[in-house]
Design a protein around this motif. Structure first.
Motif, PDB file in Angstrom:
ATOM      1  N   GLY A 162       0.818  -1.196   0.000  1.00 27.04           N
ATOM      2  CA  GLY A 162       0.000   0.000   0.000  1.00 27.04           C
ATOM      3  C   GLY A 162       0.869   1.270   0.000  1.00 27.04           C
ATOM      4  N   VAL A 163       1.625   1.560  -1.072  1.00 28.25           N
ATOM      5  CA  VAL A 163       1.618   0.885  -2.356  1.00 28.25           C
ATOM      6  C   VAL A 163       3.031   0.412  -2.726  1.00 28.25           C
ATOM      7  N   THR A 164       3.080  -0.355  -3.829  1.00 29.23           N
ATOM      8  CA  THR A 164       4.341  -0.633  -4.508  1.00 29.23           C
ATOM      9  C   THR A 164       4.539   0.435  -5.580  1.00 29.23           C
ATOM     10  N   VAL A 165       5.691   1.079  -5.560  1.00 31.41           N
ATOM     11  CA  VAL A 165       5.954   2.146  -6.533  1.00 31.41           C
ATOM     12  C   VAL A 165       6.406   1.496  -7.841  1.00 31.41           C
ATOM     13  N   LEU A 166       5.443   1.186  -8.682  1.00 29.64           N
ATOM     14  CA  LEU A 166       5.715   0.471  -9.928  1.00 29.64           C
ATOM     15  C   LEU A 166       6.630   1.263 -10.856  1.00 29.64           C
ATOM     16  N   SER A 167       6.500   2.576 -10.852  1.00 32.82           N
ATOM     17  CA  SER A 167       7.260   3.419 -11.782  1.00 32.82           C
ATOM     18  C   SER A 167       8.763   3.223 -11.653  1.00 32.82           C
ATOM     19  N   SER A 168       9.254   2.956 -10.445  1.00 25.81           N
ATOM     20  CA  SER A 168      10.693   2.802 -10.234  1.00 25.81           C
ATOM     21  C   SER A 168      11.081   1.345 -10.002  1.00 25.81           C
ATOM     22  N   ASP A 169      10.214   0.438 -10.402  1.00 26.04           N
ATOM     23  CA  ASP A 169      10.484  -0.993 -10.250  1.00 26.04           C
ATOM     24  C   ASP A 169      10.529  -1.646 -11.625  1.00 26.04           C
ATOM     25  N   ASP A 170      10.952  -2.900 -11.650  1.00 19.66           N
ATOM     26  CA  ASP A 170      10.962  -3.702 -12.871  1.00 19.66           C
ATOM     27  C   ASP A 170       9.704  -4.565 -12.845  1.00 19.66           C
ATOM     28  N   PRO A 171       8.785  -4.399 -13.788  1.00 23.52           N
ATOM     29  CA  PRO A 171       7.533  -5.161 -13.752  1.00 23.52           C
ATOM     30  C   PRO A 171       7.737  -6.673 -13.715  1.00 23.52           C
ATOM     31  N   VAL A 172       8.742  -7.176 -14.423  1.00 23.47           N
ATOM     32  CA  VAL A 172       8.975  -8.623 -14.437  1.00 23.47           C
ATOM     33  C   VAL A 172       9.433  -9.108 -13.070  1.00 23.47           C
ATOM     34  N   ARG A 173      10.425  -8.411 -12.486  1.00 25.85           N
ATOM     35  CA  ARG A 173      10.899  -8.811 -11.159  1.00 25.85           C
ATOM     36  C   ARG A 173       9.789  -8.673 -10.119  1.00 25.85           C
ATOM     37  N   LEU A 174       8.986  -7.632 -10.263  1.00 23.45           N
ATOM     38  CA  LEU A 174       7.884  -7.437  -9.329  1.00 23.45           C
ATOM     39  C   LEU A 174       6.894  -8.598  -9.426  1.00 23.45           C
ATOM     40  N   TYR A 175       6.557  -8.966 -10.637  1.00 23.47           N
ATOM     41  CA  TYR A 175       5.642 -10.092 -10.820  1.00 23.47           C
ATOM     42  C   TYR A 175       6.228 -11.371 -10.222  1.00 23.47           C
ATOM     43  N   GLU A 176       7.501 -11.620 -10.462  1.00 24.66           N
ATOM     44  CA  GLU A 176       8.139 -12.829  -9.918  1.00 24.66           C
ATOM     45  C   GLU A 176       8.100 -12.839  -8.395  1.00 24.66           C
ATOM     46  N   ARG A 177       8.352 -11.703  -7.778  1.00 24.85           N
ATOM     47  CA  ARG A 177       8.356 -11.636  -6.314  1.00 24.85           C
ATOM     48  C   ARG A 177       6.973 -11.924  -5.748  1.00 24.85           C
ATOM     49  N   PHE A 178       5.933 -11.365  -6.374  1.00 16.99           N
ATOM     50  CA  PHE A 178       4.590 -11.596  -5.842  1.00 16.99           C
ATOM     51  C   PHE A 178       4.040 -12.969  -6.216  1.00 16.99           C
ATOM     52  N   ALA A 179       4.489 -13.533  -7.314  1.00 16.63           N
ATOM     53  CA  ALA A 179       4.135 -14.923  -7.604  1.00 16.63           C
ATOM     54  C   ALA A 179       4.730 -15.835  -6.535  1.00 16.63           C
ATOM     55  N   THR A 180       5.931 -15.475  -6.064  1.00 17.10           N
ATOM     56  CA  THR A 180       6.589 -16.246  -5.007  1.00 17.10           C
ATOM     57  C   THR A 180       5.825 -16.108  -3.684  1.00 17.10           C
ATOM     58  N   ILE A 181       5.459 -14.877  -3.327  1.00 17.04           N
ATOM     59  CA  ILE A 181       4.700 -14.651  -2.096  1.00 17.04           C
ATOM     60  C   ILE A 181       3.361 -15.381  -2.158  1.00 17.04           C
ATOM     61  N   ASP A 182       2.710 -15.365  -3.323  1.00 26.69           N
ATOM     62  CA  ASP A 182       1.428 -16.035  -3.466  1.00 26.69           C
ATOM     63  C   ASP A 182       1.565 -17.530  -3.217  1.00 26.69           C
ATOM     64  N   ALA A 183       2.664 -18.108  -3.710  1.00 22.69           N
ATOM     65  CA  ALA A 183       2.896 -19.541  -3.479  1.00 22.69           C
ATOM     66  C   ALA A 183       3.175 -19.823  -2.002  1.00 22.69           C
ATOM     67  N   LEU A 184       4.025 -19.000  -1.391  1.00 22.92           N
ATOM     68  CA  LEU A 184       4.379 -19.207   0.014  1.00 22.92           C
ATOM     69  C   LEU A 184       3.172 -19.039   0.935  1.00 22.92           C
ATOM     70  N   SER A 185       2.267 -18.143   0.574  1.00 25.28           N
ATOM     71  CA  SER A 185       1.122 -17.831   1.435  1.00 25.28           C
ATOM     72  C   SER A 185      -0.131 -18.620   1.070  1.00 25.28           C
ATOM     73  N   ASN A 186      -0.013 -19.527   0.136  1.00 27.53           N
ATOM     74  CA  ASN A 186      -1.164 -20.316  -0.313  1.00 27.53           C
ATOM     75  C   ASN A 186      -2.256 -19.418  -0.889  1.00 27.53           C
ATOM     76  N   GLY A 187      -1.822 -18.492  -1.778  1.00 26.53           N
ATOM     77  CA  GLY A 187      -2.768 -17.684  -2.541  1.00 26.53           C
ATOM     78  C   GLY A 187      -3.238 -16.410  -1.885  1.00 26.53           C
ATOM     79  N   ARG A 188      -2.461 -15.872  -0.924  1.00 23.24           N
ATOM     80  CA  ARG A 188      -2.922 -14.693  -0.182  1.00 23.24           C
ATOM     81  C   ARG A 188      -2.209 -13.402  -0.588  1.00 23.24           C
ATOM     82  N   ALA A 189      -1.465 -13.405  -1.674  1.00 28.42           N
ATOM     83  CA  ALA A 189      -0.705 -12.214  -2.069  1.00 28.42           C
ATOM     84  C   ALA A 189      -1.586 -11.208  -2.807  1.00 28.42           C
TER      85      ALA A 189
END
Length: 348
Positions: free
Chosen positions: A82-109
């Protein structure tokens, strides 16, 4: 109306030690935020959202890392930003990180994308503030392609070129994406274009003044052929046993935080009169559980929102007071708000 969700947001303000009244170290602050998240989960609060900042008064510069830790010690709470500053991030790396969190949390990302009201991340990561709008426009378009969970072919001005590229870890469902909006009509229309739900950051004034933004979102979604999702909002607050105690905490710490930001942005210092007006009719949710519940129920009813997040810990605050706000919010405020909404009446 859909089920109302209740969340907690923190920007990672470094708290103060209960005994010494000195700021915690960054290590201690981060570990305490994990404890706060565990408490919120235990209390059945729906969402915890962590802000991204790169300033001395905040300990969370990498919210996804903290969320990954929380994924392993919580069971039910949605883990978001709340929030992730997408403008200064890499969209691919950001997606990979949250795909990882979603897996670790059993779909709660959940990731909440934003342009960033604080701009320290731009020079820190080598981006030009002159490209502020263009960076977000291009990166949100790319992120919208990434969450389709298909090989991506992409070419852009500020982003990498990809040809039929698979992204890993692959998700079995679509990532939960929200857009945080601070009051820009362009941001509302952009979120509607991609069909992303909107969270309004309302930090001052009467919330009802944001109702036109909600109407704009619905109209824009219809024009783009997208679903107009229910809109949520977040605002600062403190909950204590009594109104007087909560007001004292908020005046000492929220004022200090707002004044610091104000000096940088050219605002005047918060006066006591302004503070009390925000508590009474504006966007500070400060008081006893009953006082705060009445005000939240009123704004939910007037605005027609489906999610309310309380921003806690602004200015740091004593660690015990942060825990107290979470405890009372989960145990007393949320059940009372649900009760008031069911009754359909609130006190003026």
């Amino acid at each position: 109306m859909d089920k109302i969700l209740f969340g907690l947001d923190t920007f990672g303000d470094v708290a103060f030690n209960d005994e010494t009244n000195k700021r915690l170290t960054y290590d201690e602050s981060l570990r305490m935020i994990i404890e706060e998240g565990k408490l919120a989960d235990k209390l059945g609060i729906d969402v915890l959202a962590l802000g991204e900042h790169h300033r001395k008064e905040y300990s969370i510069s990498s919210p996804d890392t903290v969320l990954a830790a929380l994924a392993m010690v919580t069971e039910n709470i949605t883990l978001g930003t709340g929030v992730t500053v997408l403008s200064s991030d890499d969209p691919v790396r950001l997606y990979e990180r949250f795909a990882t969190i979603d897996a670790l949390s059993n779909g709660r990302a959940q990731v909440m994308l934003g342009r960033g009201s604080f701009t320290e991340s731009f020079p820190l990561f080598g981006f030009d503030l002159q490209d502020y709008n263009e960076l977000f426009e291009e990166k949100i378009a790319m992120f919208n392609e990434l969450i389709k969970n298909k090989p991506i072919t992409w070419e852009g001005k500020f982003t990498q070129s990809l040809t039929n590229q698979e992204i890993y870890p692959q998700m079995s469902k679509k990532l939960d994406v929200q857009v945080g909006v601070g009051g820009s009509p362009d941001s509302i229309v952009r979120a509607a274009k991609y069909g992303f739900p909107v969270m309004l950051a309302i930090i001052g004034g009467q919330p009802i003044r944001f109702k036109p933004y909600m109407d704009l979102y619905k109209r824009a979604a219809e024009q783009f052929g997208q679903v107009a999702h229910p809109v949520g909002m977040h605002s600062h607050g403190v909950v204590a046993d009594t109104d007087e105690e909560a007001i004292e905490i908020a005046w000492n710490y929220i004022k200090a935080s707002m004044d610091t930001i104000g000096r940088e942005r050219g605002w005047g210092a918060m006066t006591r009169e302004h503070f009390e007006q925000e508590v009474k009719t504006g966007s500070l949710y400060v008081g006893s559980p009953e006082t705060v519940a009445q005000k939240i129920a009123k704004v939910i009813k007037e605005m027609g929102i489906n999610r309310f997040d309380l921003v806690y810990g602004a200015g740091g605050q004593l660690q015990k007071d942060r825990f107290k706000t979470i405890q009372l919010y989960g145990e007393k405020v949320i059940p009372r708000v649900r009760e008031l909404l069911k009754e359909g009446v609130t006190n003026d």
